[in-house]
Design an enzyme around this catalytic site. Sequence first.
Site, PDB file in Angstrom:
ATOM      1  N   LYS A 278     -34.448 -15.487   5.535  1.00 49.53           N
ATOM      2  CA  LYS A 278     -35.510 -14.482   5.465  1.00 49.53           C
ATOM      3  C   LYS A 278     -34.914 -13.078   5.482  1.00 49.53           C
ATOM      4  O   LYS A 278     -33.800 -12.890   5.957  1.00 49.53           O
ATOM      5  CB  LYS A 278     -36.416 -14.622   6.703  1.00 49.53           C
ATOM      6  N   ASP A 348     -36.816 -22.551   3.598  1.00 52.77           N
ATOM      7  CA  ASP A 348     -37.742 -21.819   4.477  1.00 52.77           C
ATOM      8  C   ASP A 348     -39.111 -22.511   4.556  1.00 52.77           C
ATOM      9  O   ASP A 348     -39.973 -22.083   5.314  1.00 52.77           O
ATOM     10  CB  ASP A 348     -37.889 -20.379   3.976  1.00 52.77           C
ATOM     11  N   GLU A 350     -39.805 -25.185   6.044  1.00 50.61           N
ATOM     12  CA  GLU A 350     -39.327 -26.196   6.992  1.00 50.61           C
ATOM     13  C   GLU A 350     -40.437 -26.797   7.847  1.00 50.61           C
ATOM     14  O   GLU A 350     -40.334 -27.932   8.297  1.00 50.61           O
ATOM     15  CB  GLU A 350     -38.246 -25.582   7.904  1.00 50.61           C
ATOM     16  N   ARG A 352     -43.461 -27.798   7.191  1.00 42.31           N
ATOM     17  CA  ARG A 352     -44.105 -28.989   6.625  1.00 42.31           C
ATOM     18  C   ARG A 352     -43.195 -30.213   6.732  1.00 42.31           C
ATOM     19  O   ARG A 352     -43.674 -31.338   6.815  1.00 42.31           O
ATOM     20  CB  ARG A 352     -44.521 -28.707   5.174  1.00 42.31           C
TER      21      ARG A 352
HETATM   22  N1  BES Z   1     -42.872 -19.717   9.569  1.00 42.21           N
HETATM   23  C1  BES Z   1     -43.054 -19.364   8.216  1.00 42.21           C
HETATM   24  C2  BES Z   1     -44.468 -18.860   7.916  1.00 42.21           C
HETATM   25  C3  BES Z   1     -44.917 -17.591   8.593  1.00 42.21           C
HETATM   26  C4  BES Z   1     -44.940 -16.400   7.908  1.00 42.21           C
HETATM   27  C5  BES Z   1     -45.384 -17.619   9.887  1.00 42.21           C
HETATM   28  C6  BES Z   1     -45.398 -15.253   8.523  1.00 42.21           C
HETATM   29  C7  BES Z   1     -45.838 -16.465  10.512  1.00 42.21           C
HETATM   30  C8  BES Z   1     -45.853 -15.289   9.825  1.00 42.21           C
HETATM   31  C9  BES Z   1     -42.786 -20.566   7.321  1.00 42.21           C
HETATM   32  O1  BES Z   1     -41.857 -21.473   7.776  1.00 42.21           O
HETATM   33  C10 BES Z   1     -42.255 -20.017   6.035  1.00 42.21           C
HETATM   34  O2  BES Z   1     -41.188 -19.495   6.051  1.00 42.21           O
HETATM   35  N2  BES Z   1     -43.014 -20.164   4.966  1.00 42.21           N
HETATM   36  C11 BES Z   1     -42.603 -19.703   3.699  1.00 42.21           C
HETATM   37  C12 BES Z   1     -42.945 -20.794   2.722  1.00 42.21           C
HETATM   38  C13 BES Z   1     -42.332 -20.635   1.370  1.00 42.21           C
HETATM   39  C14 BES Z   1     -40.831 -20.697   1.431  1.00 42.21           C
HETATM   40  C15 BES Z   1     -42.859 -21.725   0.499  1.00 42.21           C
HETATM   41  C16 BES Z   1     -43.357 -18.422   3.402  1.00 42.21           C
HETATM   42  O3  BES Z   1     -44.468 -18.248   3.849  1.00 42.21           O
HETATM   43  O4  BES Z   1     -42.784 -17.573   2.738  1.00 42.21           O
HETATM   44 ZN    ZN Z   2     -41.564 -21.550   9.781  1.00 44.38          ZN
HETATM   45 MN    MN Z   3     -39.878 -20.976   7.208  1.00 44.51          MN
END
Ligand code: BES
Ligand code: ZN
Ligand code: MN
Length: 501
Positions: A278, A348, A350, A352
């Site tokens: 990230k 990222d 992860e 799911r």
């Molecule tokens: N933990 C994140 C989602 C998240 C984003 C939680 C903002 C709280 C605040 C999750 O694991 C994630 O990284 N999701 C990605 C998914 C994508 C790679 C398909 C996302 O939202 O960018």
């Molecule tokens: Zn996450």
């Molecule tokens: Mn993630």
Amino acid sequence: MEWKVTGEALASLVTDCLLVVHTQGEEALQGCTREVDEALDHRISGLVTEGEITGKHGEVTLIHNWGKIPAKRLLVLGLGKGGELDLDKVKNGMAIAARKARAAGVKQLTVACSPTLNNRWNPADLVQAVVEGFELGVYRYRGYKEEQQEDGSLDTVWLAMPGVTDSAFAAGIERGRVFAAATNTARDLTHEPANKLTPSILAERALEIADRYGIEAEVLDEQKLNELGMDALLAVSRASAEAPRMIVLHYRGAPESKEILGWVGKGVTFDSGGIQVKPGRGMEEMKGDMAGAAAVLGAMQAIGALKPHCNVTAVIPTCENMINGNGYRPGDVISSFSGKTIEIQHTDAEGRLILADGLAYARRLGATSLVNVATLTGAVIVALGYAATGLMTNDEKWAEEVKAAARVAGEKMWELPMFEEYGEYLKSEVADLKNEGGAPAGSIQGGMFLKHFAEETPWVHLDIAGTAESKKESGIHPKGSTGVAVRTLAQLAMRFDGQVK
Ligand code: BES
Ligand code: ZN
Ligand code: MN
């Protein structure tokens, strides 16, 4: 906070601070407020006429007793327009008033509010709303500062609510306290930094809660996860120095029944994104990527205390998503507890993956209906902002039950569709499915992925990425972790089999 009940006349009540309510656009004051107004020679109505007290929701006016009554000070809380009044407005208003009272140094306070404010209300529900609002509103995460913030605390609140029976008081106070304490447990856990709340520490916290309420618990360690083939959870965890855990709690409140509610919470104690790391700024927020796990644990605490007549199995897969040479890569194909293979498209995505094993395991343990709670996608914030949790399902009837519980709990949820067209994104050439399929419908892709692991079991997915944190103080929520979904889950257990105790 201690809760007590008084039946004393408001005009002669001795208290540090008397809280009365006022609704907007009301000519004549009502109920308790009217009684106090009369004792004050109509000073409150005078302020209303002058426009100093409007009754706008959340308006709190501190006034004096003009030497007319023993109550030292008064707070007049605005609850908004009478016609729009509901218990949620009461709850949020009480939270705001509680913070104001604390800030004014009030230690002991009396809430004077009558159920006749709205004849549709069950008195116990009104009592619950007042108690819950107070306890949620004054919540503070203690943190690790050497010096704790000491601006006093509210220690005793008296309820002066004419027409409420002792049993309604007892029931409302208990439910309000339990729901708030459970929510505050989830808030505490979610606030904890990742170095203070690793997967194994989260498991210890779960065992403490289970122990306190006589709930059966089991924690699967890495070796056991290997034996069981929890390959999706293990894959996400592999680049971390902290070992993963699968936490399992069994609440058996209806041993004669085969029905088991399965609650599954995402417990990523820190989400760096993995090798598809990230962006740096804001990454600290990912210490809260276990808010789903916290919600499930908070709700278990609530039902442990209230003992509804139903069975609940909680399953919490927990690990870190970190980066090292052992980490899983995009393009990897991994297995999972269900036997389904998954092509990794994004490291990222992860949450799911670990939920796939959590859901499959909950089914193995006999869950007959499922709810999973997860900070799953940033995309849910694009879709619904910070106002509502995204809800997805494979069973509309079950979803209606969850929505009904959410309405009672005062938690906003909004359903996103699961049209089969969305399944296209997750098709893989080399595995049963992939964990992500590019930009469109990001939250729905998360739901579609999880649906494969809920299979035929009625299931609801709650994406709380937008609702787990409050960017600013608002109503029942101080700034920070909200403990969202705790009260919906607890309410669901309470209504699953109407009976309590
Ligand atoms: N933990 C994140 C989602 C998240 C984003 C939680 C903002 C709280 C605040 C999750 O694991 C994630 O990284 N999701 C990605 C998914 C994508 C790679 C398909 C996302 O939202 O960018
Ligand atoms: Zn996450
Ligand atoms: Mn993630």
